[in-house]
Enzyme design. Structure first.
Site, PDB file in Angstrom:
ATOM      1  N   GLN A 100      34.108  33.875  56.634  1.00  0.00           N
ATOM      2  CA  GLN A 100      33.284  32.686  56.873  1.00  0.00           C
ATOM      3  C   GLN A 100      31.953  33.116  57.484  1.00  0.00           C
ATOM      4  OE1 GLN A 100      35.955  29.387  58.756  1.00  0.00           O
ATOM      5  NE2 GLN A 100      36.988  31.301  59.135  1.00  0.00           N
ATOM      6  N   ASN A 101      31.848  34.388  57.840  1.00  0.00           N
ATOM      7  CA  ASN A 101      30.661  34.858  58.557  1.00  0.00           C
ATOM      8  C   ASN A 101      29.479  35.040  57.612  1.00  0.00           C
ATOM      9  OD1 ASN A 101      32.375  34.848  60.664  1.00  0.00           O
ATOM     10  ND2 ASN A 101      32.579  37.064  60.831  1.00  0.00           N
ATOM     11  N   VAL A 102      28.298  34.853  58.181  1.00  0.00           N
ATOM     12  CA  VAL A 102      27.070  34.952  57.375  1.00  0.00           C
ATOM     13  C   VAL A 102      26.247  36.166  57.816  1.00  0.00           C
ATOM     14  CG1 VAL A 102      27.012  32.468  56.928  1.00  0.00           C
ATOM     15  CG2 VAL A 102      25.853  33.347  58.961  1.00  0.00           C
ATOM     16  N   HIS A 118      30.562  31.095  53.325  1.00  0.00           N
ATOM     17  CA  HIS A 118      29.530  30.215  53.900  1.00  0.00           C
ATOM     18  C   HIS A 118      28.118  30.752  53.748  1.00  0.00           C
ATOM     19  CE1 HIS A 118      32.850  28.265  56.651  1.00  0.00           C
ATOM     20  NE2 HIS A 118      32.894  27.857  55.398  1.00  0.00           N
ATOM     21  N   CYS A 126      14.826  28.263  47.397  1.00  0.00           N
ATOM     22  CA  CYS A 126      13.985  27.064  47.339  1.00  0.00           C
ATOM     23  C   CYS A 126      14.839  25.849  46.995  1.00  0.00           C
ATOM     24  CB  CYS A 126      12.902  27.280  46.277  1.00  0.00           C
ATOM     25  SG  CYS A 126      11.991  25.778  45.882  1.00  0.00           S
ATOM     26  N   CYS A 129      13.270  24.515  43.142  1.00  0.00           N
ATOM     27  CA  CYS A 129      13.513  25.272  41.901  1.00  0.00           C
ATOM     28  C   CYS A 129      14.687  26.241  42.039  1.00  0.00           C
ATOM     29  CB  CYS A 129      12.256  26.030  41.447  1.00  0.00           C
ATOM     30  SG  CYS A 129      11.838  27.456  42.472  1.00  0.00           S
ATOM     31  N   CYS A 150       7.076  27.512  43.433  1.00  0.00           N
ATOM     32  CA  CYS A 150       6.737  26.104  43.191  1.00  0.00           C
ATOM     33  C   CYS A 150       6.198  25.381  44.428  1.00  0.00           C
ATOM     34  CB  CYS A 150       7.957  25.365  42.637  1.00  0.00           C
ATOM     35  SG  CYS A 150       9.185  24.979  43.887  1.00  0.00           S
ATOM     36  N   ASN A 213      43.633  36.814  67.264  1.00  0.00           N
ATOM     37  CA  ASN A 213      42.612  35.947  67.852  1.00  0.00           C
ATOM     38  C   ASN A 213      42.636  36.030  69.377  1.00  0.00           C
ATOM     39  OD1 ASN A 213      40.736  33.908  66.445  1.00  0.00           O
ATOM     40  ND2 ASN A 213      41.321  32.821  68.310  1.00  0.00           N
ATOM     41  N   GLU A 215      42.488  33.709  71.433  1.00  0.00           N
ATOM     42  CA  GLU A 215      43.282  32.616  72.033  1.00  0.00           C
ATOM     43  C   GLU A 215      44.065  31.922  70.930  1.00  0.00           C
ATOM     44  OE1 GLU A 215      40.149  30.182  73.634  1.00  0.00           O
ATOM     45  OE2 GLU A 215      39.599  29.450  71.646  1.00  0.00           O
TER      46      GLU A 215
HETATM   47  C1  BJW Z   1      37.880  36.293  68.984  1.00  0.00           C
HETATM   48  C2  BJW Z   1      37.056  37.222  69.615  1.00  0.00           C
HETATM   49  C3  BJW Z   1      37.406  38.586  69.482  1.00  0.00           C
HETATM   50  C4  BJW Z   1      36.235  35.257  69.962  1.00  0.00           C
HETATM   51  N1  BJW Z   1      38.489  38.930  68.777  1.00  0.00           N
HETATM   52  N2  BJW Z   1      38.953  36.659  68.319  1.00  0.00           N
HETATM   53  C5  BJW Z   1      37.910  16.136  58.295  1.00  0.00           C
HETATM   54  C6  BJW Z   1      39.017  16.877  57.925  1.00  0.00           C
HETATM   55  C7  BJW Z   1      38.878  18.001  57.123  1.00  0.00           C
HETATM   56  C8  BJW Z   1      37.633  18.400  56.674  1.00  0.00           C
HETATM   57  C9  BJW Z   1      36.539  17.669  57.044  1.00  0.00           C
HETATM   58  C10 BJW Z   1      36.670  16.549  57.823  1.00  0.00           C
HETATM   59  N3  BJW Z   1      35.430  16.029  58.035  1.00  0.00           N
HETATM   60  C11 BJW Z   1      34.523  16.828  57.406  1.00  0.00           C
HETATM   61  C12 BJW Z   1      35.185  17.810  56.793  1.00  0.00           C
HETATM   62  C13 BJW Z   1      34.623  18.886  55.998  1.00  0.00           C
HETATM   63  C14 BJW Z   1      33.947  19.944  56.825  1.00  0.00           C
HETATM   64  C15 BJW Z   1      34.875  20.373  57.963  1.00  0.00           C
HETATM   65  O1  BJW Z   1      35.754  21.190  57.812  1.00  0.00           O
HETATM   66  N4  BJW Z   1      34.690  19.830  59.148  1.00  0.00           N
HETATM   67  C16 BJW Z   1      35.581  20.114  60.278  1.00  0.00           C
HETATM   68  C17 BJW Z   1      34.774  20.702  61.425  1.00  0.00           C
HETATM   69  C18 BJW Z   1      36.292  18.856  60.633  1.00  0.00           C
HETATM   70  N5  BJW Z   1      33.716  21.034  55.901  1.00  0.00           N
HETATM   71  C19 BJW Z   1      32.633  21.095  55.130  1.00  0.00           C
HETATM   72  O2  BJW Z   1      31.752  20.257  55.190  1.00  0.00           O
HETATM   73  C20 BJW Z   1      32.594  22.234  54.135  1.00  0.00           C
HETATM   74  N6  BJW Z   1      32.290  21.752  52.837  1.00  0.00           N
HETATM   75  C21 BJW Z   1      33.120  20.930  52.194  1.00  0.00           C
HETATM   76  O3  BJW Z   1      34.145  20.525  52.665  1.00  0.00           O
HETATM   77  O4  BJW Z   1      32.683  20.625  50.927  1.00  0.00           O
HETATM   78  C22 BJW Z   1      33.382  19.642  50.198  1.00  0.00           C
HETATM   79  C23 BJW Z   1      32.662  18.348  50.379  1.00  0.00           C
HETATM   80  C24 BJW Z   1      31.350  18.254  50.033  1.00  0.00           C
HETATM   81  C25 BJW Z   1      30.692  17.035  50.152  1.00  0.00           C
HETATM   82  C26 BJW Z   1      31.379  15.957  50.664  1.00  0.00           C
HETATM   83  C27 BJW Z   1      32.716  16.074  51.031  1.00  0.00           C
HETATM   84  C28 BJW Z   1      33.360  17.287  50.874  1.00  0.00           C
HETATM   85  C29 BJW Z   1      31.467  23.191  54.497  1.00  0.00           C
HETATM   86  C30 BJW Z   1      31.720  23.861  55.783  1.00  0.00           C
HETATM   87  C31 BJW Z   1      30.534  24.758  56.143  1.00  0.00           C
HETATM   88  C32 BJW Z   1      30.692  25.303  57.532  1.00  0.00           C
HETATM   89  N7  BJW Z   1      29.522  25.931  57.922  1.00  0.00           N
HETATM   90  C33 BJW Z   1      29.453  26.550  59.250  1.00  0.00           C
HETATM   91  C34 BJW Z   1      28.064  26.769  59.827  1.00  0.00           C
HETATM   92  C35 BJW Z   1      26.860  26.645  59.140  1.00  0.00           C
HETATM   93  C36 BJW Z   1      25.729  26.864  60.098  1.00  0.00           C
HETATM   94  C37 BJW Z   1      25.384  28.315  60.339  1.00  0.00           C
HETATM   95  O5  BJW Z   1      26.135  29.283  60.293  1.00  0.00           O
HETATM   96  O6  BJW Z   1      24.245  28.467  60.638  1.00  0.00           O
HETATM   97  O7  BJW Z   1      30.104  27.818  59.224  1.00  0.00           O
HETATM   98  S1  BJW Z   1      30.276  25.676  60.535  1.00  0.00           S
HETATM   99  C38 BJW Z   1      30.708  27.095  61.452  1.00  0.00           C
HETATM  100  O8  BJW Z   1      32.146  27.083  61.579  1.00  0.00           O
HETATM  101  C39 BJW Z   1      30.337  28.316  60.548  1.00  0.00           C
HETATM  102  C40 BJW Z   1      31.614  29.119  60.586  1.00  0.00           C
HETATM  103  O9  BJW Z   1      31.716  29.945  59.451  1.00  0.00           O
HETATM  104  C41 BJW Z   1      32.687  28.057  60.683  1.00  0.00           C
HETATM  105  C42 BJW Z   1      33.987  28.546  61.225  1.00  0.00           C
HETATM  106  O10 BJW Z   1      33.851  28.974  62.548  1.00  0.00           O
HETATM  107  P1  BJW Z   1      34.691  30.210  63.055  1.00  0.00           P
HETATM  108  O11 BJW Z   1      34.279  31.409  62.328  1.00  0.00           O
HETATM  109  O12 BJW Z   1      36.107  29.879  63.043  1.00  0.00           O
HETATM  110  O13 BJW Z   1      34.120  30.397  64.550  1.00  0.00           O
HETATM  111  P2  BJW Z   1      34.606  29.678  65.905  1.00  0.00           P
HETATM  112  O14 BJW Z   1      33.556  29.876  66.916  1.00  0.00           O
HETATM  113  O15 BJW Z   1      35.048  28.295  65.679  1.00  0.00           O
HETATM  114  O16 BJW Z   1      35.924  30.496  66.311  1.00  0.00           O
HETATM  115  C43 BJW Z   1      35.877  31.838  66.742  1.00  0.00           C
HETATM  116  C44 BJW Z   1      37.270  32.243  67.202  1.00  0.00           C
HETATM  117  O17 BJW Z   1      37.250  33.627  67.491  1.00  0.00           O
HETATM  118  C45 BJW Z   1      37.732  31.511  68.475  1.00  0.00           C
HETATM  119  O18 BJW Z   1      39.058  31.017  68.293  1.00  0.00           O
HETATM  120  C46 BJW Z   1      37.709  32.609  69.549  1.00  0.00           C
HETATM  121  O19 BJW Z   1      38.750  32.472  70.496  1.00  0.00           O
HETATM  122  C47 BJW Z   1      37.928  33.847  68.726  1.00  0.00           C
HETATM  123  N8  BJW Z   1      37.357  35.085  69.281  1.00  0.00           N
HETATM  124  N9  BJW Z   1      36.055  36.580  70.282  1.00  0.00           N
HETATM  125  C48 BJW Z   1      39.251  37.957  68.260  1.00  0.00           C
HETATM  126  N10 BJW Z   1      36.645  39.590  70.071  1.00  0.00           N
HETATM  127 ZN    ZN Z   2      10.609  26.739  44.277  1.00  0.00          ZN
END
Ligand code: BJW
Ligand code: ZN
Length: 244
Positions: A100-102, A118, A126, A129, A150, A213, A215
């Protein structure tokens, strides 16, 4: 740290391995996570920065945030967790790393078969275009970039909330999850869908699922083994204990 016999055996016998990583795996490199107390969302609200409407109403603010994160990522290195996964891939018959990392740190660590669900912080395109526009330069005169083709607004190639994941990438990830023998879930809070569904698909299809993880998470009670601690410490120990 000691590991269960079942966990060691799953690593030693798995022919098809799939891994899902989240921000936690990069934390030890110095990249902030999203939802930890000192994470990105503690300072910036997702609804203000991580969706298309926010970008359209204030592209300058959104770009400042991404430029700040690009600078962090440029200045850090892959850690022992990233390197362990690259090593595991080399010694596996079939290996898919779904992230999920960028931040691109898996590629920089040497991982080859990486699916970025992600997007990628270093890419942009853009909105009009759709041309790739990676050479983004921000300045006082140009606080957000415009397309050289564009003139449209250029946005980071990141999947924001409410947006579809890149075409084909999630399908490949789901396929890997449904057909692996071992599924590792590392450093993710497992709250964002559809990524969070992947460990459940793997479990339902009969894979052994290990979570690493800092936690407990939303899915801890569903996995076969939940290893609590830092991935940069646990992953190398787990590989060593399994004879890699
Ligand atoms: C360690 C550690 C160490 C720390 N060792 N561990 C209701 C139900 C279900 C779904 C939805 C809903 N309402 C809306 C939705 C959909 C939505 C969603 O899931 N929302 C939920 C939050 C409820 N999803 C979407 O919108 C996705 N698209 C989609 O569903 O399309 C279909 C659709 C389209 C149109 C209409 C309807 C449906 C897209 C999701 C895109 C997510 N993008 C992001 C960020 C973008 C911004 C950016 O990066 O600049 O991606 S959100 C953010 O969270 C980022 C991450 O990839 C993602 C996940 O986070 P991650 O990686 O889990 O990080 P953390 O911080 O949460 O956790 C880190 C963990 O590591 C912690 O537990 C720590 O303890 C641990 N840790 N140090 C081991 N050293
Ligand atoms: Zn363009």
């Amino acid at each position: 740290m000691t590991f269960s016999k079942a966990a060691i055996k799953s690593l030693q016998t798995a022919k098809k391995i799939a891994v899902l990583t989240g921000a936690g795996i990069s934390a030890e490199s110095g990249v902030p996570t999203f939802r930890d107390p000192d994470g990105l969302w503690a300072k910036f609200k997702p609804e203000e920065l991580a969706n298309f409407d926010a970008f359209m109403s204030n592209p300058q603010l959104v770009w400042e945030w991404y430029e700040h994160r690009r600078e962090i990522v440029r200045s850090v290195q892959p850690n022992a967790g990233h390197l362990a996964l690259a090593q595991l891939e080399k010694q596996s018959e079939q290996f898919t790393l779904i992230t999920q990392n960028v931040d691109g740190l898996h590629h920089r660590a040497g991982s080859q078969n990486v699916l970025e669900l992600h997007g990628n912080l270093m890419r942009s395109y853009c909105i009009d275009c759709r041309q790739r526009q990676d050479e983004v330069q921000l300045s006082k005169e140009h606080p957000f970039p415009l397309c050289s083709n564009c003139g449209g607004k250029v946005r980071p190639d990141i999947v924001w909330f409410g947006e579809m994941l890149p075409l084909g990438i999630f399908e490949d990830a789901e396929n890997a999850a449904r057909h692996c023998d071992l599924f590792l879930v590392i450093g993710t809070s497992a709250v964002v869908y559809p990524a969070a569904a992947l460990p459940l698909y793997a479990k339902k299809s009969g894979a052994f699922v290990i979570e690493i993880n800092a936690e407990p998470t939303e899915i801890s009670h569903l996995v076969d083994e939940s290893l609590l601690g830092l991935s940069g410490e646990i992953l190398p120990l787990l590989l060593e204990a399994s004879g890699f």
